[in-house]
Design a protein around this motif. Structure first.
Motif, short mmCIF file in Angstrom:
data_model
loop_
_atom_site.label_atom_id
_atom_site.label_comp_id
_atom_site.label_asym_id
_atom_site.label_seq_id
_atom_site.Cartn_x
_atom_site.Cartn_y
_atom_site.Cartn_z
N LEU A 74 0.80 -1.13 0.10
CA LEU A 74 -0.14 0.16 -0.01
C LEU A 74 0.88 1.18 0.03
O LEU A 74 1.69 1.63 1.08
N LEU A 75 0.88 1.94 -1.21
CA LEU A 75 1.68 3.13 -1.39
C LEU A 75 0.72 4.37 -1.12
O LEU A 75 -0.22 4.55 -1.49
N THR A 76 1.63 5.29 -0.42
CA THR A 76 0.73 6.54 0.11
C THR A 76 1.70 7.58 -0.08
O THR A 76 3.04 7.65 -0.37
N GLY A 77 1.27 8.96 -0.45
CA GLY A 77 2.01 10.10 -0.54
C GLY A 77 2.42 10.29 -2.09
O GLY A 77 1.63 10.37 -2.71
N MET A 78 3.50 11.04 -2.06
CA MET A 78 3.74 11.75 -3.43
C MET A 78 4.01 10.73 -4.41
O MET A 78 4.13 11.06 -5.70
N ILE A 79 4.13 9.27 -4.32
CA ILE A 79 4.01 8.22 -5.20
C ILE A 79 3.26 8.38 -6.19
O ILE A 79 3.17 8.18 -7.32
N GLY A 80 1.92 8.78 -5.78
CA GLY A 80 0.81 9.00 -6.51
C GLY A 80 0.56 10.25 -7.03
O GLY A 80 -0.59 10.72 -7.88
N THR B 165 -8.71 4.92 -4.40
CA THR B 165 -7.42 3.98 -4.43
C THR B 165 -7.28 3.52 -5.79
O THR B 165 -8.22 2.79 -6.34
N LEU B 166 -5.94 3.41 -6.43
CA LEU B 166 -5.75 2.83 -7.71
C LEU B 166 -4.90 1.44 -7.31
O LEU B 166 -4.10 1.47 -6.57
N ARG B 167 -5.64 0.71 -8.07
CA ARG B 167 -4.94 -0.87 -8.27
C ARG B 167 -4.18 -1.04 -9.08
O ARG B 167 -4.69 -1.26 -10.17
N VAL B 168 -3.09 -0.83 -9.01
CA VAL B 168 -1.95 -1.26 -10.23
C VAL B 168 -1.88 -2.42 -10.42
O VAL B 168 -2.10 -2.87 -11.70
N ASP B 169 -2.03 -3.49 -9.55
CA ASP B 169 -2.34 -4.84 -9.91
C ASP B 169 -2.93 -5.42 -8.64
O ASP B 169 -3.17 -4.76 -7.61
N ALA B 170 -2.94 -6.77 -8.57
CA ALA B 170 -3.60 -7.41 -7.41
C ALA B 170 -2.89 -7.34 -6.05
O ALA B 170 -3.56 -7.37 -5.07
#
Length: 289
Positions: A59-65, A89-94
């Motif tokens: 689960l990636l949060t912050g400026m990565i998005g 939230t964006l699901r990049v993959d599973a």
């Protein structure tokens, strides 16, 4: 088997990696691998997979998005809750998810990415009430208003960035030799900064040095820090009658901001930033799984 999660607070200049199991923090790793370092994101994600296991969700949060991150995730408009963040939230993959930030599209546009997870996490962990004012100091400080358990407004300030620019470049920089302390010079700066005539106050730092005030030179960084933080804190407190500011910070920033807030007449409630993030990240993950 423990339910595991790797939650990453991926900021502009720094990154914190939380290894979690059943909601508890197993380990925290801090580095300077923020998005401003222009990392190879695919390689960084692969390194996390190699380190923690290919099957563990990220689960990636912050400026990565953000627009300067790995994948841009649209902001969620105010008001915001954990449920609202989960919906955006964006699901990049599973196994890989990137949370959105929050935005205010009102008269004074504002945005944030990552801080909302800490604020809502602090609420979920019982570290502050459902109706509260929170402050998160940093490069771009955030003042966040909670009502009924949702973020209903926030204001950002470029205080940390201004301090960095003024101490590294321009005419003030050569006179700012000593490290900043939360001392009498800092407190004097807070009082001066609270007058919010910041351009003139800043030139006063240079004028005192030019006129040979040795003490002003010695304490220049402390005074400058007080000026900037005092102006920020005074501006935000003028907009609210909240008696308590919930300060989500640690280290020097907690000391400096806590002193300024108290000096300007409000009470401070300290909130553990790592506990707040872990709570928010796990709560978001539970909504997403």
């Amino acid at each position: 088997m423990a339910d595991r999660l790797i939650a990453v607070d991926w900021g502009t200049t720094n990154r914190r990696i939380f290894e979690m199991a059943d909601g508890a923090v197993v380990s925290v790793t801090r580095d300077v691998g923020g998005v401003a370092a222009s990392p190879d994101f695919e390689r960084e994600i692969a390194a996390l997979r190699h380190r923690f296991g290919s099957g563990v969700p990220l689960l990636l949060t912050g400026m990565i998005g953000s627009t300067i991150g790995w994948r841009e995730v649209p902001y969620v408009a105010l008001p915001g809750s954990i449920t609202d963040l989960a919906a955006g939230t964006l699901r990049v993959d599973a196994r890989t998810l990137i949370s959105p930030g929050l935005c205010d599209r009102g008269d004074r546009s504002d945005v944030m990415r990552g801080e909302e997870v800490l604020v809502l996490g602090a609420l979920g962990a019982g570290l502050m009430p459902a109706d509260a004012l929170a402050c998160q100091p940093g490069t771009h400080s955030k003042w966040v208003q909670l009502s009924g358990g949702r973020i209903i407004g926030f204001a950002s300030a470029m205080t940390g960035e201004l301090f960095a620019l003024l101490t590294r470049h321009g005419t003030l920089a050569p006179t700012l030799r000593e490290a900043a302390d939360c001392d009498a010079a800092f407190r004097a700066g807070v009082v001066e900064g609270a007058g919010r005539d910041l351009p003139r106050s800043l030139f006063g730092v240079r004028a005192r040095a030019v006129l040979g005030d040795a003490e002003a030179v010695r304490s220049g960084r402390s005074y400058l820090s007080g000026l900037l933080i005092g102006a920020e804190v005074a501006g935000r407190l003028a907009e609210t009658d909240a008696a308590i500011v919930h300060l989500i910070a640690g280290g020097d920033l907690a000391q400096f901001y806590g002193a300024a807030i108290a000096l300007l007449g409000r009470h401070v409630a300290a909130v553990d930033a790592e506990a707040a993030f872990a709570s928010g990240a796990w709560a978001l993950w539970e909504q997403l799984r």
